[in-house]
Write an enzyme that holds these catalytic residues in place. Structure first.
Site, PDB file in Angstrom:
ATOM      1  N   VAL A   1       0.831  -1.205   0.000  1.00  0.00           N
ATOM      2  CA  VAL A   1       0.000   0.000   0.000  1.00  0.00           C
ATOM      3  C   VAL A   1       0.868   1.259   0.000  1.00  0.00           C
ATOM      4  O   VAL A   1       0.690   2.162  -0.817  1.00  0.00           O
ATOM      5  CB  VAL A   1      -0.941  -0.013   1.236  1.00  0.00           C
TER       6      VAL A   1
ATOM      7  N   CYS B   1      -5.951  -9.191   2.934  1.00  0.00           N
ATOM      8  CA  CYS B   1      -7.182  -8.433   3.199  1.00  0.00           C
ATOM      9  C   CYS B   1      -8.435  -9.290   3.358  1.00  0.00           C
ATOM     10  O   CYS B   1      -9.049  -9.298   4.415  1.00  0.00           O
ATOM     11  CB  CYS B   1      -7.403  -7.423   2.075  1.00  0.00           C
TER      12      CYS B   1
ATOM     13  N   ARG C   1       0.869 -14.346   1.078  1.00  0.00           N
ATOM     14  CA  ARG C   1       0.194 -14.246   2.371  1.00  0.00           C
ATOM     15  C   ARG C   1      -1.191 -14.889   2.327  1.00  0.00           C
ATOM     16  O   ARG C   1      -1.997 -14.567   1.477  1.00  0.00           O
ATOM     17  CB  ARG C   1       0.089 -12.775   2.809  1.00  0.00           C
TER      18      ARG C   1
HETATM   19  N1  LIG Z   1      -2.082  -5.353   0.286  1.00  0.00           N
HETATM   20  C1  LIG Z   1      -3.282  -4.945  -0.088  1.00  0.00           C
HETATM   21  O1  LIG Z   1      -3.789  -5.347  -1.140  1.00  0.00           O
HETATM   22  C2  LIG Z   1      -4.074  -3.953   0.729  1.00  0.00           C
HETATM   23  C3  LIG Z   1      -5.174  -3.316   0.132  1.00  0.00           C
HETATM   24  C4  LIG Z   1      -5.904  -2.408   0.871  1.00  0.00           C
HETATM   25  C5  LIG Z   1      -5.563  -2.182   2.205  1.00  0.00           C
HETATM   26  N2  LIG Z   1      -4.499  -2.827   2.775  1.00  0.00           N
HETATM   27  C6  LIG Z   1      -4.175  -2.517   4.164  1.00  0.00           C
HETATM   28  O2  LIG Z   1      -3.052  -1.634   4.173  1.00  0.00           O
HETATM   29  C7  LIG Z   1      -2.227  -1.888   5.315  1.00  0.00           C
HETATM   30  C8  LIG Z   1      -0.808  -2.190   4.855  1.00  0.00           C
HETATM   31  O3  LIG Z   1      -0.834  -3.394   4.099  1.00  0.00           O
HETATM   32  P1  LIG Z   1       0.338  -3.798   3.109  1.00  0.00           P
HETATM   33  O4  LIG Z   1      -0.199  -4.902   2.268  1.00  0.00           O
HETATM   34  O5  LIG Z   1       0.915  -2.593   2.468  1.00  0.00           O
HETATM   35  O6  LIG Z   1       1.398  -4.399   4.143  1.00  0.00           O
HETATM   36  P2  LIG Z   1       2.940  -4.709   3.833  1.00  0.00           P
HETATM   37  O7  LIG Z   1       3.333  -5.732   4.821  1.00  0.00           O
HETATM   38  O8  LIG Z   1       3.138  -4.957   2.381  1.00  0.00           O
HETATM   39  O9  LIG Z   1       3.667  -3.337   4.151  1.00  0.00           O
HETATM   40  C9  LIG Z   1       3.710  -2.778   5.417  1.00  0.00           C
HETATM   41  C10 LIG Z   1       5.069  -2.116   5.602  1.00  0.00           C
HETATM   42  O10 LIG Z   1       5.053  -1.502   6.895  1.00  0.00           O
HETATM   43  C11 LIG Z   1       6.341  -1.688   7.452  1.00  0.00           C
HETATM   44  N3  LIG Z   1       6.236  -1.493   8.897  1.00  0.00           N
HETATM   45  C12 LIG Z   1       5.770  -2.342   9.835  1.00  0.00           C
HETATM   46  N4  LIG Z   1       5.814  -1.761  11.050  1.00  0.00           N
HETATM   47  C13 LIG Z   1       6.313  -0.519  10.873  1.00  0.00           C
HETATM   48  C14 LIG Z   1       6.597   0.568  11.744  1.00  0.00           C
HETATM   49  N5  LIG Z   1       6.348   0.501  13.050  1.00  0.00           N
HETATM   50  N6  LIG Z   1       7.116   1.686  11.215  1.00  0.00           N
HETATM   51  C15 LIG Z   1       7.368   1.787   9.891  1.00  0.00           C
HETATM   52  N7  LIG Z   1       7.117   0.796   9.011  1.00  0.00           N
HETATM   53  C16 LIG Z   1       6.592  -0.343   9.503  1.00  0.00           C
HETATM   54  C17 LIG Z   1       6.754  -3.075   7.018  1.00  0.00           C
HETATM   55  O11 LIG Z   1       8.152  -3.249   7.092  1.00  0.00           O
HETATM   56  C18 LIG Z   1       6.227  -3.101   5.593  1.00  0.00           C
HETATM   57  O12 LIG Z   1       7.189  -2.661   4.661  1.00  0.00           O
HETATM   58  C19 LIG Z   1      -2.905  -3.037   6.058  1.00  0.00           C
HETATM   59  O13 LIG Z   1      -3.738  -2.511   7.042  1.00  0.00           O
HETATM   60  C20 LIG Z   1      -3.733  -3.701   4.981  1.00  0.00           C
HETATM   61  O14 LIG Z   1      -4.845  -4.383   5.530  1.00  0.00           O
HETATM   62  C21 LIG Z   1      -3.742  -3.697   2.056  1.00  0.00           C
END
Ligand SMILES: NC(=O)c1ccc[n+]([C@@H]2O[C@H](COP(=O)([O-])OP(=O)(O)OC[C@H]3O[C@@H](n4cnc5c(N)ncnc54)[C@H](O)[C@@H]3O)[C@@H](O)[C@H]2O)c1
Length: 441
Positions: free
Chosen positions: A26, A274, A344
């Site tokens: 994201v 998700c 995942r």
């Molecule tokens: N992947 C999807 O398709 C999608 C779509 C819509 C919403 N979301 C939501 O968006 C959010 C993020 O999902 P994602 O898929 O991008 O996750 P992701 O795991 O791909 O990315 C999250 C990033 O956050 C970093 N991180 C973790 N803790 C941290 C901290 N304390 N400080 C700084 N960085 C930190 C991780 O290292 C990672 O790079 C979630 O809530 C998810 O439900 C995801």
């Protein structure tokens, strides 16, 4: 007190630097959308490997091109760091960290609370903080706000606080993030005005709602809707198997109705960060309030039963010549959806485990996933030669990656169990069955 923020089209130069916490599926495309619009972005992540790659202009997300990323980094438009102190320079800070489940299937807000605690000492008067992570209604008010206020600044008075659910669709290159309407909400009316102003500069449609709780719930409705409908179509596919009907043809026919029907496709199980996860955030919140969603519960159970069903149908296809015990199974595609490098919650992991437990020898091919590890066991993606296809007792088509050479697979396989309908209308020397095709093999 903060001045009332003015609505209207801000230019990047009016707004200053944007901070993005969490540069994953994201956060990174989100940061790049701001860069494309002319903003300078400071990206913060705790993963040193990701930061190192970004600093070299290398993307680990398929939807973000290396060339665009490298240009942004070289021009200083995207600066990445592990240091939250860099966020002191940002006018707005967007939080995009993971929100998974705990081992007990409850919301795991540890990444979100950690990010808030790390941000809080660097928060300054007048900043806007936006939560993008998916979470249950009430999180922004009840969890994020108190953590950010620990240093004495007050949300709505000395900084703005907003929530906007992310709707990114990994692997979908047809719809740029800027084209996806953004639901936005604020803790107070000025908070809402501020996020509307900022997001209107990047996103083509911004949809304000009355509260952060509503925006949080809207995201959970979207994903619960998908869980319920995909689980239902998978159950319908099982019914079609029993009744000798082809679900894929049934869906094609039903889809011709110009209103009141929305097509969902069967598959080996729902995965990703998700759809299997977010509805359980709603269920958890509902139970906290003394109620529950029976639909979510039933859909989750149905979804979890699909990998076992796939394995049992595959075994049925092998019979009478073979059982799973001693059979060699080659799985094509292990990611949870096509053309993403994301394992995942993928049903392939459950399928692989079940096949191994039944005594099968398992190999896999996936151009996006070089290795898979489940507990002590690990696999490397094989190359999909004609010989490898022919050597397997059965090919399991799990993920319909665009480049999968389906004609070559059909031409050489001894047997194929296809969960994605890629083999529809095709025939080869081997046995062939599709999930929900009613062939009762
Ligand atoms: N992947 C999807 O398709 C999608 C779509 C819509 C919403 N979301 C939501 O968006 C959010 C993020 O999902 P994602 O898929 O991008 O996750 P992701 O795991 O791909 O990315 C999250 C990033 O956050 C970093 N991180 C973790 N803790 C941290 C901290 N304390 N400080 C700084 N960085 C930190 C991780 O290292 C990672 O790079 C979630 O809530 C998810 O439900 C995801």
């Amino acid at each position: 007190m903060l001045d009332e923020a003015k609505a209207g089209d801000y230019e990047p130069s009016d707004i200053g630097v944007i901070g993005v916490i969490g540069l994953g599926y994201v956060g990174l495309p989100f940061a790049m959308a701001f860069v494309r619009r002319g903003f300078a972005v400071i990206g913060i992540d705790v993963d040193a490997r990701k930061l190192e790659m970004l600093q070299r202009g290398k993307s680990y997300i398929r939807d973000v091109e290396d060339a665009e990323l490298a240009e942004a980094v070289t021009a200083g438009k995207l600066v990445v760091s592990s240091s939250f102190s860099r966020l002191a320079d940002a006018s707005s800070i967007v939080i995009c960290v993971p929100t998974p489940l705990t081992a007990n299937q409850a919301p795991d807000l540890s990444f979100l609370t950690a990010a808030c605690r790390q941000l809080q000492p660097h928060l300054s008067f007048g900043q806007l903080v936006i939560v993008e992570s998916t979470t249950f209604p009430g999180t922004t008010r009840e969890v994020v706000q108190p953590l950010l206020e620990l240093g004495g600044l007050r949300a709505g008075e000395s900084f703005h606080l907003a929530y906007s659910p992310e709707r990114i669709d990994p692997g979908n290159t047809a719809t740029p993030v800027e084209d996806v309407p953004k639901v936005v909400s604020g803790l107070t009316a000025p908070c809402l005005t501020r996020i509307v102003s900022l997001y209107s500069a990047v996103f083509h449609q911004v949809v304000p709602v009355s509260s952060t709780d509503t925006a949080e719930a809207a995201k959970l409705l979207e994903n619960s809707f998908r869980l319920v409908n995909i689980s239902f179509i998978n159950e319908f596919a099982k019914l079609c198997d029993q009744l000798g009907l082809d679900i894929w043809e049934v869906i094609r026919a039903a889809s011709t109705k110009p209103y009141g029907f929305m097509s969902f496709l069967p598959g080996p199980g729902i995965g990703g960060h998700c759809i299997p996860v977010d509805p359980l955030y709603m269920q958890w919140k509902a139970r906290e309030a003394g109620t529950e969603s029976r639909f979510i519960e039933l859909s989750r159970d149905t979804n979890e039963s699909i990998p076992s069903y796939i394995v049992s149908r595959l075994e049925r296809l092998l019979q009478p010549e073979r059982t799973l015990n001693g059979a060699s199974i080659l799985i094509c595609g292990v990611t949870y959806k096509r053309d993403v490098a994301d394992l995942r919650e993928s049903s392939a992991l459950v399928v692989m485990e079940r096949l191994c437990n039944a005594g099968a020898t398992v190999a896999y091919y996936d151009p996006y996933i070089p290795t898979v590890r489940i507990g002590e066991a690990s696999w490397r993606s094989i190359s999909l030669t004609d010989e490898a296809i022919a050597a397997a007792d059965c090919i399991l088509i799990h993920t319909d990656h665009a480049g999968l050479p389906i004609d070559r697979i059909v031409a050489h396989a001894a047997a194929i169990y296809d969960t994605r309908n890629l083999t529809r209308g095709k025939s080869g020397p081997g046995k062939l069955a599709r999930f929900g095709d009613g062939s009762r093999q």
